[in-house]
Design a protein around this motif. Structure first.
Motif, short mmCIF file in Angstrom:
data_model
loop_
_atom_site.label_atom_id
_atom_site.label_comp_id
_atom_site.label_asym_id
_atom_site.label_seq_id
_atom_site.Cartn_x
_atom_site.Cartn_y
_atom_site.Cartn_z
N ALA A 19 0.83 -1.21 0.00
CA ALA A 19 0.00 0.00 0.00
C ALA A 19 0.86 1.26 0.00
CB ALA A 19 -0.94 0.00 1.21
N GLN A 20 1.95 1.24 0.74
CA GLN A 20 2.85 2.40 0.76
C GLN A 20 3.46 2.65 -0.61
OE1 GLN A 20 5.45 3.00 4.37
NE2 GLN A 20 4.67 0.96 4.86
N PHE A 21 3.88 1.59 -1.30
CA PHE A 21 4.44 1.78 -2.64
C PHE A 21 3.39 2.32 -3.60
CE2 PHE A 21 8.03 -1.26 -1.62
CZ PHE A 21 9.02 -0.31 -1.80
N LEU A 22 2.15 1.85 -3.48
CA LEU A 22 1.09 2.34 -4.36
C LEU A 22 0.83 3.82 -4.12
CD1 LEU A 22 -1.50 -0.59 -4.30
CD2 LEU A 22 0.17 -0.04 -6.07
N ARG A 23 1.06 4.30 -2.89
CA ARG A 23 0.86 5.72 -2.56
C ARG A 23 2.10 6.56 -2.88
NH1 ARG A 23 -1.58 3.40 2.25
NH2 ARG A 23 0.33 3.87 3.43
N GLY A 24 3.14 5.93 -3.41
CA GLY A 24 4.35 6.66 -3.75
C GLY A 24 5.22 6.95 -2.56
N GLU A 25 5.06 6.18 -1.48
CA GLU A 25 5.84 6.40 -0.26
C GLU A 25 7.08 5.51 -0.23
OE1 GLU A 25 1.73 7.32 2.27
OE2 GLU A 25 3.04 5.67 2.86
#
Length: 424
Positions: free
Chosen positions: A69-75
């Protein structure tokens, strides 16, 4: 059409899915000591434990979902700090490049299927990094009890002192471990349609019985024609637990779909001191045996305080003994007490080390890729660093302990480091 490089494939993936994106949590995994499964080898944050859950169950653990989820949010997930440190220094992190390039075929579909909370309803692994046991016949400086049964059994006290750790606590909870094939073989066969690469990791992989059971299954099903394998080895083992010839009975069937990386930090007495268990003749026997096949072969050398002042001689030895066109890499050994930067206790020693790197380039006798690695190492050595008292003491006392327990002799082995040792 020219095949794209790993870096070009990585750049394509991040262009689509974000600057910090990594495919590893979507289509790969790393199984490490005692069954700890993480998103990749640079993270010790478990998504699960292979002795308790199936790999499919772990893929949607709370931690795995959160990372995706963090990668999908660009984090930038905190667990991936090892890569962010590399990239903050201005260089693409090898793990991200590898994960994104090996995951190139399925990542678009997997990202599209992933829910906003990171839940992934489909399962299409491509890249597996697997450890079976810590069984190893070497006790290499720079390794640890967790990965070497030899260190764990016979050299833990010396390594604790060398690394500035409390001998009573260093590796206190480490026991020789075995992940077995309980989940692995069934998982690999079930997903053989998408798996493209398996890293056979260790310990010393070629000492591990379960690896041959996996290779037998892959051969029986013709999967050696599809699934690439690669492994690091210390070069001392050429017969399997069944007495079969590792190269001629196994690796040749994979041919160019197998990649073997042989580790060596030096030759002769210096090489034996750094990689306790190493012998020139055995290493060269293994090297030449693999070289005579279609298997991809590479030498990996780590630049450290023990070999920094003779790195030109090591490059020339590889050139003379392994051939003029040798695939190799010169990586940085960054242990706090045995890094080449320990030479910063004396500016003249740093100058000497940098001079040796330049001489290696000038003589042009070295594994091919060293020419790309060495300029970066020169700049790395030029950066001013303070060597703490604890680092000096740990290296000095550690050498004494190593020589006592192993019956080695640092002074005779490294005459070029006598001034350095005196200043510790």
């Amino acid at each position: 059409m020219k095949k794209k490089s790993h870096l070009e494939l990585h750049n394509d993936v991040v262009a689509k899915h974000g600057e910090f994106f990594c495919a590893a949590p979507f289509n790969s995994l790393h199984e490490g000591p005692d069954g700890l499964v993480s998103t990749c080898c640079k993270s010790r944050e478990p998504i699960g434990w292979s002795n308790e859950q199936s790999f499919e169950e772990m893929y949607n653990s709370d931690h795995a979902k959160n990372v995706r989820a963090q990668f999908l949010r660009g984090e930038k997930p905190k667990q991936c700090s090892g890569c962010w440190v590399q990239e903050d220094a201005g260089k693409p992190a090898n793990n991200r490049v590898t994960s994104n390039s090996h995951g190139y075929n399925t990542i678009d579909e997997l990202v599209a299927a992933t829910h906003s909370n990171g839940y992934l309803p489909i399962h299409k692994p491509e890249w597996l990094d697997l450890l079976w046991t810590n069984k190893c016949n070497f006790a290499c400086i720079g390794c640890s009890p967790e990965i070497s049964s030899s260190i764990n059994k016979s050299h833990k006290h010396s390594f604790a002192i060398l690394n500035g750790a409390d001998p009573k606590r260093y590796g206190a909870n480490v026991k020789d471990w075995d992940n077995s094939n309980a989940n692995k073989i069934d998982y690999i066969l079930k997903h053989s349609d998408t798996i493209t690469n398996i890293h056979l990791n260790g310990g010393e992989p070629f000492m591990q019985q379960d690896i041959y059971e996996l290779l037998d299954e892959l051969l029986k099903r013709g999967l050696h024609k599809k699934i690439e394998i690669w492994s690091h080895t210390n070069g001392s083992i050429t017969k399997s637990y069944k007495g079969a010839d590792i190269v001629n009975d196994y690796l040749v069937h994979w041919g160019s779909k197998a990649k073997i990386i042989m580790s060596s930090e030096g030759f002769g007495a210096r090489g034996e001191y750094i990689r306790f268990g190493y012998k020139d003749n055995k290493w060269l026997e293994t090297y030449n045996k693999i070289k005579g096949t279609d298997v991809k072969l590479k030498i990996q050398t780590c630049y450290n305080v023990f070999n920094a002042l003779v790195i030109d001689e090591i490059g020339e030895w590889f050139y003379d003994n392994c051939g003029e066109q040798v695939d190799g890499s010169l990586a940085l050994w960054t242990n706090e007490t045995t890094s080449a930067r320990m030479l910063h206790i004396d500016p003249l020693l740093v100058e000497a080390a940098i001079g040796k790197l330049h001489h290696t380039l000038d003589q042009n006798k070295m594994p091919d890729n060293w020419r790309n690695n060495i300029p970066q190492h020169i700049e790395w050595m030029k950066k001013q660093v303070e060597i703490a008292d604890w680092q000096r003491k740990s290296l000095r006392d550690g050498i004494i302990e190593l020589d006592t327990s192993r019956k080695t002799n640092f002074a005779n082995t490294f005459p070029e480091l006598q001034d350095f040792y005196a200043k510790l």
